[in-house]
Design a protein around this motif. Structure first.
Motif, PDB file in Angstrom:
ATOM      1  N   SER A 173       2.127  -4.377  -0.215  1.00 38.87           N
ATOM      2  CA  SER A 173       1.984  -3.600  -1.444  1.00 38.87           C
ATOM      3  C   SER A 173       2.802  -4.166  -2.600  1.00 38.87           C
ATOM      4  O   SER A 173       2.988  -3.502  -3.623  1.00 38.87           O
ATOM      5  CB  SER A 173       2.413  -2.146  -1.195  1.00 38.87           C
ATOM      6  OG  SER A 173       3.764  -2.095  -0.768  1.00 38.87           O
TER       7      SER A 173
ATOM      8  N   GLY B   6      -0.949   0.568  -5.495  1.00 41.49           N
ATOM      9  CA  GLY B   6      -1.947   1.635  -5.480  1.00 41.49           C
ATOM     10  C   GLY B   6      -3.171   1.265  -4.661  1.00 41.49           C
ATOM     11  O   GLY B   6      -3.638   2.041  -3.819  1.00 41.49           O
ATOM     12  N   THR B   7      -3.704   0.077  -4.904  1.00 43.60           N
ATOM     13  CA  THR B   7      -4.859  -0.390  -4.142  1.00 43.60           C
ATOM     14  C   THR B   7      -4.516  -0.526  -2.664  1.00 43.60           C
ATOM     15  O   THR B   7      -5.330  -0.194  -1.785  1.00 43.60           O
ATOM     16  CB  THR B   7      -5.340  -1.749  -4.686  1.00 43.60           C
ATOM     17  OG1 THR B   7      -5.550  -1.653  -6.087  1.00 43.60           O
ATOM     18  CG2 THR B   7      -6.631  -2.172  -4.004  1.00 43.60           C
TER      19      THR B   7
ATOM     20  N   ARG C   5      -2.264   1.194  -0.913  1.00 51.74           N
ATOM     21  CA  ARG C   5      -2.180   2.519  -0.284  1.00 51.74           C
ATOM     22  C   ARG C   5      -3.572   3.073  -0.006  1.00 51.74           C
ATOM     23  O   ARG C   5      -3.809   3.657   1.058  1.00 51.74           O
ATOM     24  CB  ARG C   5      -1.373   3.469  -1.170  1.00 51.74           C
ATOM     25  CG  ARG C   5       0.126   3.229  -1.123  1.00 51.74           C
ATOM     26  CD  ARG C   5       0.880   4.387  -1.755  1.00 51.74           C
ATOM     27  NE  ARG C   5       0.627   4.473  -3.183  1.00 51.74           N
ATOM     28  CZ  ARG C   5       1.363   3.877  -4.112  1.00 51.74           C
ATOM     29  NH1 ARG C   5       2.404   3.131  -3.740  1.00 51.74           N
ATOM     30  NH2 ARG C   5       1.090   4.001  -5.393  1.00 51.74           N
TER      31      ARG C   5
END
Length: 541
Positions: free
Chosen positions: A412, A417-418, A420
């Motif tokens: 990450s 965000g992507t 997760r």
């Protein structure tokens, strides 16, 4: 399940898997060119410059990086130092938000202007895609008719290729991506060469090259692959000796041929390792195992019983710092003996005898736990991430040396965000597909026409042996479980789970309709099942 509810459940499953595949494509595209900041990457880059490789590193990856550097040129993969990061726009751009990392002070800073990283990543992605296809053709049975089979087979390949762990390791400048590819090919080629009838020269070459590559990428794979070969041959021999000679699939001549090919590859790997041998900074292998498997994390618990000589060399506070994290434990051990290697070994052996006497039940239980986690690495990985999400970083941080969290932080690093979202979809898919695969297996067992033939189970023997031997190789020598060291087990488990779920979705539940889960090139009673094996029915093996 009736046709109506089954139809809607099947559509829901395919929608979930399609969403996971699309997010995986987007995640891979966004992360191309970005290099995870593993400190091992820095070691491989520096080995590629001198081509002097310490004994605990494989020589193949430094040679691979040196070849990329020669062919592509341009700027190096790393920024020279932290001070020069300011001169490279984008370098260390994510460092400001990483104060919560478990391992502070990373030495490796990737250079975003280097073209070499993108070339390394693309080569690794292409190789693992081909390896997965070859692996699935050998071990996984086709699904339905030609069109359905092609669509679902393509989805299965893509789900494995763009899996978060698999994709992440292909984007990292580490040995694990190429080692996965070589290990997949080695197991598939072993089965094809022993039991197949077609293209034997091709499969023999694939076995030799894959064993050579895996053994020169990671030094422990010499022993893992040797154990896989010997264990598989022993199991097959015990199974075959109970059958009539006319019905046996494995001949002694073929077993000897395979053993000779693997031995030649191992000898070539050992010769390559000696040709590029250099000095290393780590403890010798014996000292390392004493510390990582026996002493860690038990020094404080037995400190009063330790020999006086050892207590004079390491204070109780130093022992406590040693037990805090397996990653830093060896640093404390280095100072024992005042720089005298023989004295250090003697002190370690004396301390290890005390720890074994006082703490052997905990050590044995820890070995079994590590083996279980490495074998069921998919559930372990997502379970740890679920605990991290539920407990929060502070509470979850009490778990020493957890490499699941460390792997997540590297995954990450650039697009949290992507990542997760993708991990959440993948974890949900694993849970749902596991339930459906069990339902598919239960239905198959109830239908005589769909029971797994012994030959199909035997084809998976080298996979099971490889997973177990690899887990033991780390559980018996180190005190850690790292998902990237067990990624082969992860891929094998996902192949079973996804294939079982897709098999459940491919049929409406009518009697005798469940497609077989496994594929097998093993001949039985004078016929071969090669023609029905793999992702392309009837294709050459």
């Amino acid at each position: 399940m009736s046709a109506g509810p089954h139809r809607w459940a099947r559509r829901g499953l395919l929608l979930l898997l399609a969403a996971q595949a699309l997010v995986g494509l987007f995640w891979l595209a966004r992360n191309l060119g970005d290099v995870p900041e593993y400190n091992d990457t820095l070691d491989y880059i520096r080995c590629s410059r001198s081509l002097e490789v310490p004994g605990y590193r494989g020589v193949a990856y430094p040679l691979f990086l040196a070849a990329i550097d020669r062919l592509v040129g341009g700027e190096d993969l790393e920024v020279a130092d932290e001070a020069s990061a300011d001169e490279h726009p984008g370098a260390g751009r994510v460092k400001q938000g990483r104060a919560d990392r478990r391992l502070p002070g990373n030495a490796f800073v990737p250079n975003p202007r280097s073209r070499q990283a993108l070339v390394v990543q693309l080569v690794q992605l292409v190789l693992v895609a081909g390896s997965l296809t070859y692996f699935l053709r050998v071990f996984v049975a086709p699904l339905g008719g030609s069109r359905t089979h092609a669509a679902l087979g393509g989805l299965l390949v893509w789900l494995l290729l763009a899996d978060p762990l698999v994709g992440h390791l292909q984007l990292a400048v580490l040995t694990d991506g190429l080692t996965l590819s070589a290990s997949l090919v080695a197991c598939a080629a072993l089965v094809r060469l022993l039991f197949g009838e077609r293209q034997r020269v091709l499969h023999a070459a694939a076995l030799f090259l894959s064993v050579l590559l895996a053994s020169t990428l990671r030094v422990e794979k010499v022993w893992v692959l040797a154990g896989t070969l010997l264990g598989s041959l022993a199991f097959w021999w015990l199974t075959e000796r109970r059958r009539d000679a006319s019905a046996r699939a494995l001949s002694s001549a073929r077993a000897l041929q395979v053993a000779c090919i693997a031995l030649a590859a191992v000898l070539a790997a050992l010769a390559a390792q000696r040709a590029f041998r250099g000095e290393g900074k780590r403890l010798p292998a014996y000292d390392f195992i004493l510390d990582q498997r026996i002493l860690f994390p038990h020094l404080v618990a037995v400190y009063p019983e330790l020999p006086a000589e050892f207590r004079a060399a390491m204070s109780e506070d130093e022992a406590r710092a040693h037990d805090e994290d397996v990653v830093f434990a060896w640093r404390g051990i280095e100072g024992v003996g005042g720089g005298d290697p023989e004295l250090r070994r003697s002190l370690l052996e004396s301390a290890a005898r005390v720890v074994l006497r006082e703490r052997w039940p905990w050590i044995v239980m820890d070995v079994f736990k590590d083996v279980a986690e490495s074998v069921a690495v998919s559930y372990s990985f997502y379970g740890h991430l679920g605990a991290l999400a539920c407990l929060g970083r502070q509470e979850y941080g009490i778990i020493r040396a957890d490499y699941n969290r460390w792997t997540y932080q590297q995954m990450s690093l650039y697009h949290p965000g992507t990542t997760r979202l993708y991990l959440a979809l993948s974890g949900l898919s694993l849970l749902v597909c596991s339930v459906l695969a069990l339902a598919h297996a239960r239905r198959s067992r109830a239908e005589d026409s769909a029971r797994i033939e012994p030959a199909r189970r035997q084809a998976w023997v080298p996979i099971g042996v490889f997973v177990l031997v690899n887990a033991l190789a780390f559980a018996l020598t180190t005190g850690l479980v790292h998902p990237r060291y067990a990624v082969f087990a992860h891929v094998a488990l996902l192949a079973l789970v996804y294939r079982g779920a897709l098999g459940w979705a491919a049929q409406p539940g009518t009697p005798g309709s469940s497609p077989a889960l496994f594929s097998s090139p093993i001949r039985e009673r004078g016929r071969t099942s090669e023609d029905g094996a793999g992702l392309e029915p009837g294709a050459p093996g």
